[in-house]
Design a protein around this motif. Sequence first.
Motif, short mmCIF file in Angstrom:
data_model
loop_
_atom_site.label_atom_id
_atom_site.label_comp_id
_atom_site.label_asym_id
_atom_site.label_seq_id
_atom_site.Cartn_x
_atom_site.Cartn_y
_atom_site.Cartn_z
N ALA A 6 5.44 -2.37 -7.82
CA ALA A 6 4.10 -1.97 -8.27
C ALA A 6 3.15 -1.67 -7.13
N SER A 7 3.66 -1.03 -6.09
CA SER A 7 2.79 -0.62 -4.98
C SER A 7 1.92 0.56 -5.38
N GLY A 8 0.88 0.81 -4.58
CA GLY A 8 0.00 1.93 -4.87
C GLY A 8 -1.18 1.96 -3.92
N GLY A 18 9.14 -4.46 -11.54
CA GLY A 18 7.81 -3.91 -11.31
C GLY A 18 7.41 -2.96 -12.43
N ARG A 19 6.90 -1.77 -12.05
CA ARG A 19 6.51 -0.80 -13.08
C ARG A 19 7.71 -0.19 -13.78
N GLY A 20 8.89 -0.39 -13.21
CA GLY A 20 10.10 0.14 -13.84
C GLY A 20 10.66 -0.76 -14.93
N SER A 80 10.75 5.85 3.43
CA SER A 80 9.41 6.42 3.27
C SER A 80 9.39 7.38 2.10
N ASN A 81 8.21 7.57 1.51
CA ASN A 81 8.09 8.63 0.50
C ASN A 81 8.00 9.99 1.17
N MET A 82 7.86 10.04 2.48
CA MET A 82 7.83 11.25 3.29
C MET A 82 6.72 12.21 2.85
N ILE A 116 10.32 -0.98 4.67
CA ILE A 116 10.08 -0.49 3.32
C ILE A 116 8.75 -1.07 2.85
N GLY A 117 8.36 -0.81 1.64
CA GLY A 117 7.12 -1.34 1.11
C GLY A 117 7.12 -1.12 -0.40
N GLY A 118 6.03 -0.56 -0.93
CA GLY A 118 4.97 0.21 -0.32
C GLY A 118 5.50 1.28 0.64
N GLU A 119 4.54 1.98 1.20
CA GLU A 119 4.87 3.01 2.16
C GLU A 119 4.76 2.40 3.56
N PRO A 120 5.90 2.14 4.22
CA PRO A 120 5.85 1.40 5.49
C PRO A 120 5.07 2.12 6.58
N LYS A 178 0.84 -1.19 0.00
CA LYS A 178 0.00 0.00 0.00
C LYS A 178 0.88 1.25 0.00
N CYS A 179 0.47 2.23 -0.77
CA CYS A 179 1.23 3.48 -0.84
C CYS A 179 0.28 4.58 -1.34
N GLN A 180 0.51 5.80 -0.87
CA GLN A 180 -0.31 6.92 -1.37
C GLN A 180 0.02 7.25 -2.81
N LEU A 181 1.25 6.90 -3.20
CA LEU A 181 1.72 7.26 -4.54
C LEU A 181 1.60 6.07 -5.49
N ALA A 182 1.88 6.34 -6.74
CA ALA A 182 1.85 5.28 -7.75
C ALA A 182 2.98 5.56 -8.73
N CYS A 183 4.20 5.52 -8.21
CA CYS A 183 5.36 5.93 -9.01
C CYS A 183 5.50 5.08 -10.27
N VAL A 184 5.87 5.75 -11.34
CA VAL A 184 5.95 5.05 -12.62
C VAL A 184 7.05 3.99 -12.62
N HIS A 185 8.00 4.12 -11.70
CA HIS A 185 9.14 3.20 -11.68
C HIS A 185 9.04 2.17 -10.55
N CYS A 186 7.95 2.21 -9.76
CA CYS A 186 7.91 1.41 -8.52
C CYS A 186 8.29 -0.05 -8.77
N TYR A 187 9.32 -0.50 -8.09
CA TYR A 187 9.88 -1.81 -8.41
C TYR A 187 9.01 -2.97 -7.97
#
Length: 295
Positions: A42-44, A198-200, A103-105, A75-79, A31-40
């Motif tokens: 594929a969290s989101g 992942g997405r990267g 964290s994505n902070m 780490i995660g996702g957003e830990p 789980k993550c608030q973001l959906a980074c295009v490179h997320c290794y």
Amino acid sequence: MRVSTISNVSTADSSAERSMPRFLWLDLTRKCQLACVHCYNASGPDGTHGTMTRQDWINLLDQAAASGVRSVQLIGGEPTMHPDFTDLVEHALSLRLKVEVFSNMVRLMDTWWELFQREGVSLATSYYSDQSGQHNAMTGRPSHGRTRTNIAKAVQLGIPLRVGIIVGSDQQRAVQARRELEALGVRNVHIDRVRPFGRGAQGSDQDAGNLCGQCGTGKAAIGPTGEVSPCVFSGWLGVGNVRDTPLAAILSGIAMARANDTIRGATKSGQCDPGCEPNAECDPGYPLSDCSPRT
Ligand code: SF4
């Protein structure tokens, strides 16, 4: 992420002791608030916390400390989105483990800053550009301002912090981002690259040849389902599950040794050039180095 398990967890005799990692990634969630295009991985926002319970993670930390692990990275996702995040940091500290929170902070609650200032805790994050448009294009959300504000706050509070600037294109203002961070007072800034997972990934995200070759050497990762792998990038190389097998048996087992052999074979020799940092490329956000065993 797709996870397959290399079977036959059993204790591998003489190499058991020396193969015990000193560092573990606790990969708490997808789980993550973001959906980074490179997320290794594929969290989101639609990701889950997996099947590991709070007690499973506590048990894992106890076993890790007893096995000689010295430090963990959450780490995660957003830990910080994991409901037991603060409990796990506290428990790790009680076991005298060092804890880095990757964290994505984006959203750090006021009550957490005291925890981040505890001895043994540090923060790490990713950054993309000094221009919000470029940064947000990578994260998929308007996150630049909040991450920047929290980076500045961490510096102000004297919390150890390292920042990896993840570069996805030649147009990205990585150098300017580094200058911006240094002006904010961040001492540990490094430029990294998008990893092909992942997405990267451009094609297959399960190519062991894209790993650095040092995975599983002194380190291992435990994912949200309890599956253990040589590193966070190689989750498909599952070697056992801590929900049904003791951590030490997995880490010293045949499946782990085979997974490591697979990685070493796929990445040429796993040998680094003299002078490079041997594990530099294994760590998300860690400085890009000249250590390129895959080539
Ligand atoms: S890269 Fe990090 S911040 Fe971005 S979606 Fe993945 S887990 Fe979240």
